[in-house]
Design a protein around this motif. Structure first.
Motif, PDB file in Angstrom:
ATOM      1  N   UNK A  20       0.829  -1.200   0.000  1.00  4.50           N
ATOM      2  CA  UNK A  20       0.000   0.000   0.000  1.00  4.50           C
ATOM      3  C   UNK A  20       0.872   1.262   0.000  1.00  4.50           C
ATOM      4  N   UNK A  21       1.902   1.254   0.825  1.00  8.35           N
ATOM      5  CA  UNK A  21       2.843   2.378   0.816  1.00  8.35           C
ATOM      6  C   UNK A  21       4.181   1.861   0.320  1.00  8.35           C
ATOM      7  N   UNK A  22       4.772   2.593  -0.608  1.00 11.76           N
ATOM      8  CA  UNK A  22       6.011   2.102  -1.221  1.00 11.76           C
ATOM      9  C   UNK A  22       7.115   3.121  -1.090  1.00 11.76           C
ATOM     10  N   UNK A  23       7.435   3.483   0.143  1.00 11.90           N
ATOM     11  CA  UNK A  23       8.534   4.412   0.334  1.00 11.90           C
ATOM     12  C   UNK A  23       8.050   5.846   0.388  1.00 11.90           C
ATOM     13  N   UNK A  37      -4.385  14.357  -0.658  1.00 14.32           N
ATOM     14  CA  UNK A  37      -5.437  13.994  -1.608  1.00 14.32           C
ATOM     15  C   UNK A  37      -4.939  12.846  -2.489  1.00 14.32           C
ATOM     16  N   UNK A  38      -5.856  12.270  -3.231  1.00 16.57           N
ATOM     17  CA  UNK A  38      -5.479  11.172  -4.114  1.00 16.57           C
ATOM     18  C   UNK A  38      -6.653  10.233  -4.283  1.00 16.57           C
ATOM     19  N   UNK A  39      -6.536   9.347  -5.269  1.00 19.55           N
ATOM     20  CA  UNK A  39      -7.633   8.423  -5.562  1.00 19.55           C
ATOM     21  C   UNK A  39      -7.771   7.388  -4.446  1.00 19.55           C
ATOM     22  N   UNK A  40      -8.904   6.709  -4.400  1.00 12.93           N
ATOM     23  CA  UNK A  40      -9.075   5.618  -3.434  1.00 12.93           C
ATOM     24  C   UNK A  40      -8.007   4.566  -3.695  1.00 12.93           C
ATOM     25  N   UNK A  41      -7.458   4.034  -2.605  1.00 15.46           N
ATOM     26  CA  UNK A  41      -6.462   2.973  -2.755  1.00 15.46           C
ATOM     27  C   UNK A  41      -5.073   3.505  -3.032  1.00 15.46           C
ATOM     28  N   UNK A  42      -4.908   4.847  -2.997  1.00 16.40           N
ATOM     29  CA  UNK A  42      -3.575   5.385  -3.260  1.00 16.40           C
ATOM     30  C   UNK A  42      -2.703   5.350  -2.013  1.00 16.40           C
ATOM     31  N   UNK A  43      -3.291   5.008  -0.860  1.00 16.15           N
ATOM     32  CA  UNK A  43      -2.505   4.876   0.357  1.00 16.15           C
ATOM     33  C   UNK A  43      -2.589   6.076   1.285  1.00 16.15           C
ATOM     34  N   UNK A  44      -3.473   7.044   0.983  1.00 15.43           N
ATOM     35  CA  UNK A  44      -3.471   8.261   1.807  1.00 15.43           C
ATOM     36  C   UNK A  44      -3.968   8.015   3.229  1.00 15.43           C
ATOM     37  N   UNK A  45      -5.034   7.226   3.378  1.00  9.37           N
ATOM     38  CA  UNK A  45      -5.504   6.914   4.736  1.00  9.37           C
ATOM     39  C   UNK A  45      -4.482   6.081   5.494  1.00  9.37           C
ATOM     40  N   UNK A  46      -3.860   5.138   4.803  1.00  9.07           N
ATOM     41  CA  UNK A  46      -2.849   4.298   5.462  1.00  9.07           C
ATOM     42  C   UNK A  46      -1.693   5.158   5.958  1.00  9.07           C
ATOM     43  N   UNK A  47      -1.280   6.125   5.133  1.00 13.25           N
ATOM     44  CA  UNK A  47      -0.195   7.015   5.551  1.00 13.25           C
ATOM     45  C   UNK A  47      -0.592   7.774   6.822  1.00 13.25           C
ATOM     46  N   UNK A  48      -1.830   8.294   6.823  1.00 11.76           N
ATOM     47  CA  UNK A  48      -2.297   9.040   7.994  1.00 11.76           C
ATOM     48  C   UNK A  48      -2.322   8.143   9.230  1.00 11.76           C
ATOM     49  N   UNK A  49      -2.804   6.910   9.042  1.00  9.19           N
ATOM     50  CA  UNK A  49      -2.923   5.991  10.171  1.00  9.19           C
ATOM     51  C   UNK A  49      -1.554   5.506  10.656  1.00  9.19           C
ATOM     52  N   UNK A 278      -0.416  17.288  -0.372  1.00 14.85           N
ATOM     53  CA  UNK A 278       0.329  16.141  -0.878  1.00 14.85           C
ATOM     54  C   UNK A 278      -0.603  15.345  -1.777  1.00 14.85           C
ATOM     55  N   UNK A 279      -0.135  15.035  -2.981  1.00 16.11           N
ATOM     56  CA  UNK A 279      -0.940  14.189  -3.858  1.00 16.11           C
ATOM     57  C   UNK A 279      -0.337  12.795  -3.844  1.00 16.11           C
ATOM     58  N   UNK A 280      -1.124  11.818  -3.449  1.00 16.70           N
ATOM     59  CA  UNK A 280      -0.615  10.441  -3.389  1.00 16.70           C
ATOM     60  C   UNK A 280      -1.132   9.641  -4.560  1.00 16.70           C
ATOM     61  N   UNK A 281      -0.238   8.805  -5.082  1.00 15.05           N
ATOM     62  CA  UNK A 281      -0.625   7.960  -6.202  1.00 15.05           C
ATOM     63  C   UNK A 281       0.195   6.676  -6.136  1.00 15.05           C
ATOM     64  N   UNK A 282      -0.482   5.551  -6.116  1.00 17.86           N
ATOM     65  CA  UNK A 282       0.216   4.263  -6.131  1.00 17.86           C
ATOM     66  C   UNK A 282       1.164   4.062  -4.974  1.00 17.86           C
ATOM     67  N   UNK A 283       0.832   4.590  -3.796  1.00 19.76           N
ATOM     68  CA  UNK A 283       1.627   4.311  -2.609  1.00 19.76           C
ATOM     69  C   UNK A 283       2.814   5.232  -2.405  1.00 19.76           C
TER      70      UNK A 283
END
Lengths: 311, 235
Positions: A20-23, A37-49, A278-283
């Motif tokens: 989910x997060x790749x570095x 911000x970012x699409x669903x599944x881009x890892x933004x909630x995981x990063x926050x958590x 921050x725009x997140x995309x693909x982890x």
């Protein structure tokens, strides 16, 4: 000491085989308002958590006010890598292969090789183990202790269903012996007064509307006097007519100078409140900048594509 | 013997009947309490994050316990407890502890699974919210998760209590002593009648059935009262 509240270094998070997060590396400075911000599944909630360790990172480190919350990730500490057996072996091999190579170049090449091939997996000798342990001991802080300073607001409110609104707000300060029950109650009533819900102090959460629940969830976090607030899609589960009241409260907090990180789909709100987006995309964080830069002049084609769909 | 005579005979023995009922209920309710405590502890161990090696060992123990207890008949457990493990109670005045402990241990395994299911039914966000304000896992469990889980499991817990009350009738297979005197639980007394006075055996069976039925109905009433009281917290 620097003025970063939260520092994320080289963060990876896997759920089973799913990466989910790749570095991800980023920092949140004091007083800053950051929107992710970012699409669903881009890892933004995981990063926050990961910022308050509700998710345990697979690799990487999370720091809060110069205190380490995760185990040491040796790959982030070159001094530690140099103490490993693998480094010694590879350095000897490298210098033998490339006679006359500069010491610094050999060092850089070997460290890059170790990181790339993920070689620090087995026992690396006592000097290495001691360095990791010492670094950990010197910097580690219990995560329960740290979380007192990090308020979190969830998409689904997560008020304690078995407690009244007032008890929801006083439980943690009293349990953790930060306040006496009277002080905690007084503070809770002030906060409820502020959001004009003091008449709801003694009801259970199931009787409240979504907007009321979320505003109470926010003041429940404030009752701990946190230094940072994390918002995980705070308005996504709300009926449209209740979004405004919640955003108004968050905006007020921002105006008062609260440091905050907001994962949101409300682009207008992100643009208005955030200092940095921050725009997140693909982890990974694929683009970051001021709202003006990111929304008006996105550089990355993925950002452009995403914004064209949501704006 | 006419039916009226049989009833009159039973009425004469009412002291003995009540005494045996008392013994049955004492065993059942003490076992429920022991079972509940064991159940909560085992359920929490089963659910605790397996980060700590001590928890892992305890979890292995809990799993084995639940498997063995649920995998063997209650009567076998009771007889094993009576004949070998708690043999020392043979030499004291009162040996009621044998069935109390045997049924308590038995019930603990079932309660553990019931409570575990209840804890799992509580929304994951509740634990996350507790942790996010700085509460420890244990505090969140005790203050937030378990109170909500209990509410969910009340019907199933009462189911287990009802089964246990009736199942204590198998203690009639062991010789009980209270204060040095021989004593009987309700079914023990009925079985005794089969030999002592075969003519009233049938009547005593019906009486025992009625008594159990009454107790179970009272328990059901209690369950509904508790459920209604807990429901108030939702409004």
């Amino acid at each position: 000491m620097n003025d970063n509240f939260i520092e994320i270094k080289g963060l990876f998070k896997n759920f089973g085989k799913l990466e989910v997060l790749k570095g991800v590396s980023c920092s949140i400075r004091k007083g800053e308002k950051v929107a992710i911000i970012g699409a669903s599944g881009s890892g933004k909630s995981t990063l926050l958590r990961c910022m308050n360790l509700l998710e345990t990172p697979t690799y990487g480190e999370v720091w809060f006010e110069d205190k380490l919350l995760t185990p040491i990730d040796p790959y982030l500490h070159f001094d530690v890598i140099r103490l490993s057996k693998t480094y010694g072996k590879l350095l000897a091999a490298y210098t033998a292969e490339h006679p006359g190579v500069a010491e610094a170049d050999a060092d850089a090449a070997v460290i890059a090789d170790i990181k790339k091939r993920d070689l620090l997996r087995k026992s690396e000798g006592s000097a290495f183990a001691k360095a990791v342990r010492d670094l950990y001991r010197a910097n580690f802080q219990n995560v329960d202790y740290t979380r007192r300073n990090i308020g979190m607001v969830f998409q689904h409110f997560n008020l304690f269903n078995n407690l009244t609104v007032l008890e929801n707000m006083t439980l943690a300060p009293v349990q953790l012996k930060l306040k006496t029950p009277e002080e905690a109650k007084k503070r809770a009533m002030e906060l409820l007064e502020r959001i004009k819900l003091s008449d709801k102090a003694n009801v259970y959460p199931s009787t409240l509307s979504g907007g009321q629940k979320q505003r109470i969830a926010i003041v429940r976090a404030l009752a701990m006097n946190p230094k940072v607030m994390l918002f995980d899609e705070p308005t996504s589960a709300l009926d449209p007519e209740m979004v405004g009241e919640v955003l108004d409260l968050i905006r007020q907090l921002a105006d008062e100078g609260m440091t905050m990180v907001i994962v949101t789909h409300e682009m207008g709100f992100a643009r208005e409140v955030a200092d940095r987006v921050l725009f997140m995309d693909g982890g990974v964080i694929s683009e970051e900048g001021t709202p003006e830069e990111l929304f008006n002049h996105p550089q990355n084609p993925r950002t452009k594509d995403f914004l064209s769909k949501v704006l | 013997m006419s039916f009226a005579d049989k009833l009159a005979y039973a009425w004469e023995l009412r002291g003995l009947l009540f005494e045996s009922l008392g013994i049955s209920l004492l065993i059942a309710f003490s076992a429920v309490i022991i079972g509940f405590v064991i159940g909560v502890i085992l359920a929490v161990i089963r659910i605790a994050p397996k980060t700590n090696p001590v928890i892992k060992v305890l979890d292995g123990f809990a799993q084995t316990y639940i498997t063995v207890i649920r995998g063997t008949p209650t009567m076998v457990q009771l007889l094993i407890m009576y004949s070998s493990i708690l043999v020392m109670f043979k030499y004291v005045n009162t040996n009621l502890l044998v069935p109390i402990i045997a049924f308590g241990i038995n019930s603990g395994a079932y309660m553990a699974e019931i409570i575990r299911a209840g804890i799992n039914s509580v929304d994951k966000g509740q634990m996350e919210a507790g942790r996010s304000v700085g509460l420890s896992w244990t505090t969140t469990m005790l203050k937030i998760i378990i109170p909500q889980a209990i509410k969910v499991v009340i019907p199933t817990i009462f189911n287990e209590i009802i089964i246990l009350v009736k199942e204590t009738s198998v203690v009639s297979f062991i010789a009980l002593r209270v204060g040095g005197q021989q004593a009987w639980d309700l079914m023990g007394l009925v079985s005794k009648m089969a030999n002592a006075k075969p003519a009233v055996y049938n009547t005593f069976l019906y009486i025992a059935a009625l008594i159990y039925l009454t107790i179970v109905m009272l328990l059901t009433l209690l369950q509904h009262l508790i459920e209604r009281k807990l429901k108030k917290n939702e409004r």
